[in-house]
Design a protein around this motif. Structure first.
Motif, PDB file in Angstrom:
ATOM      1  N   ALA A   7       0.869  -1.182   0.000  1.00  0.00           N
ATOM      2  CA  ALA A   7       0.000   0.000   0.000  1.00  0.00           C
ATOM      3  C   ALA A   7       0.901   1.226   0.000  1.00  0.00           C
ATOM      4  N   VAL A   8       0.687   2.104  -0.965  1.00  0.00           N
ATOM      5  CA  VAL A   8       1.428   3.357  -1.039  1.00  0.00           C
ATOM      6  C   VAL A   8       0.435   4.483  -0.794  1.00  0.00           C
ATOM      7  N   PHE A   9       0.727   5.291   0.222  1.00  0.00           N
ATOM      8  CA  PHE A   9      -0.158   6.374   0.632  1.00  0.00           C
ATOM      9  C   PHE A   9       0.404   7.718   0.168  1.00  0.00           C
ATOM     10  N   THR A  10      -0.486   8.582  -0.297  1.00  0.00           N
ATOM     11  CA  THR A  10      -0.128   9.944  -0.680  1.00  0.00           C
ATOM     12  C   THR A  10      -0.988  10.889   0.148  1.00  0.00           C
ATOM     13  N   GLY A  26       6.453   6.105   7.306  1.00  0.00           N
ATOM     14  CA  GLY A  26       6.162   7.330   6.580  1.00  0.00           C
ATOM     15  C   GLY A  26       7.176   7.593   5.482  1.00  0.00           C
ATOM     16  N   LEU A  27       6.758   8.356   4.487  1.00  0.00           N
ATOM     17  CA  LEU A  27       7.610   8.731   3.363  1.00  0.00           C
ATOM     18  C   LEU A  27       7.809  10.240   3.349  1.00  0.00           C
ATOM     19  N   LYS A  28       9.037  10.650   3.029  1.00  0.00           N
ATOM     20  CA  LYS A  28       9.392  12.063   2.895  1.00  0.00           C
ATOM     21  C   LYS A  28      10.063  12.256   1.541  1.00  0.00           C
ATOM     22  N   ASP A  29       9.970  13.455   1.021  1.00  0.00           N
ATOM     23  CA  ASP A  29      10.631  13.767  -0.243  1.00  0.00           C
ATOM     24  C   ASP A  29      12.118  14.031  -0.067  1.00  0.00           C
ATOM     25  N   GLU A  30      12.518  14.408   1.154  1.00  0.00           N
ATOM     26  CA  GLU A  30      13.926  14.711   1.409  1.00  0.00           C
ATOM     27  C   GLU A  30      14.233  14.524   2.884  1.00  0.00           C
ATOM     28  N   GLU A  31      15.492  14.325   3.186  1.00  0.00           N
ATOM     29  CA  GLU A  31      15.925  14.182   4.567  1.00  0.00           C
ATOM     30  C   GLU A  31      15.566  15.448   5.341  1.00  0.00           C
ATOM     31  N   GLY A  32      14.948  15.273   6.475  1.00  0.00           N
ATOM     32  CA  GLY A  32      14.540  16.408   7.289  1.00  0.00           C
ATOM     33  C   GLY A  32      13.224  17.030   6.851  1.00  0.00           C
ATOM     34  N   GLY A  33      12.644  16.536   5.777  1.00  0.00           N
ATOM     35  CA  GLY A  33      11.387  17.080   5.275  1.00  0.00           C
ATOM     36  C   GLY A  33      10.194  16.586   6.076  1.00  0.00           C
ATOM     37  N   VAL A  34       9.038  16.996   5.650  1.00  0.00           N
ATOM     38  CA  VAL A  34       7.791  16.574   6.301  1.00  0.00           C
ATOM     39  C   VAL A  34       7.280  15.301   5.634  1.00  0.00           C
TER      40      VAL A  34
END
Length: 96
Positions: A5-8, A40-48
């Motif tokens: 399952a991939v959540f957006t 959880g998934l983030k777009d970048e290190e330290g991101g939301v």
């Protein structure tokens, strides 16, 4: 069957995460026999957080949907998901 399952998430999900974080973690623990890996998934290190990913072992796509839609984090206005059948290459655990 193994299902991913991939959540957006929408930006509004951040406030919902803060409010329901512990209930979500309790839900994951209560369902760990079917939700094998989650995070959880983030777009970048330290991101939301912008989404999430679960690897599930369930009897059907319908069961996967039922679990997801019972999660305190699931609010259709804030979180969408897609399901994919996953064919794992190796049966042995892989650790990093």
């Amino acid at each position: 069957m193994r299902i991913v399952a991939v959540f957006t998430d929408t930006p509004e999900m951040l406030a919902h995460r803060k409010q329901h974080g512990q209930a979500h973690l309790d839900f994951l623990k209560a369902n760990q026999s079917e939700i094998l890996v989650g995070g959880g998934l983030k777009d970048e290190e330290g991101g939301v957080f912008v989404g999430g990913l679960w690897i599930m072992e369930v009897e059907s796509f319908d069961r996967a949907k039922a679990i997801i839609e019972s999660d305190p984090y699931y609010v259709p206005a804030y979180r969408r998901y897609t399901l994919k059948l996953w064919g794992k290459a190796f049966d042995e655990p892989v650790t990093i």
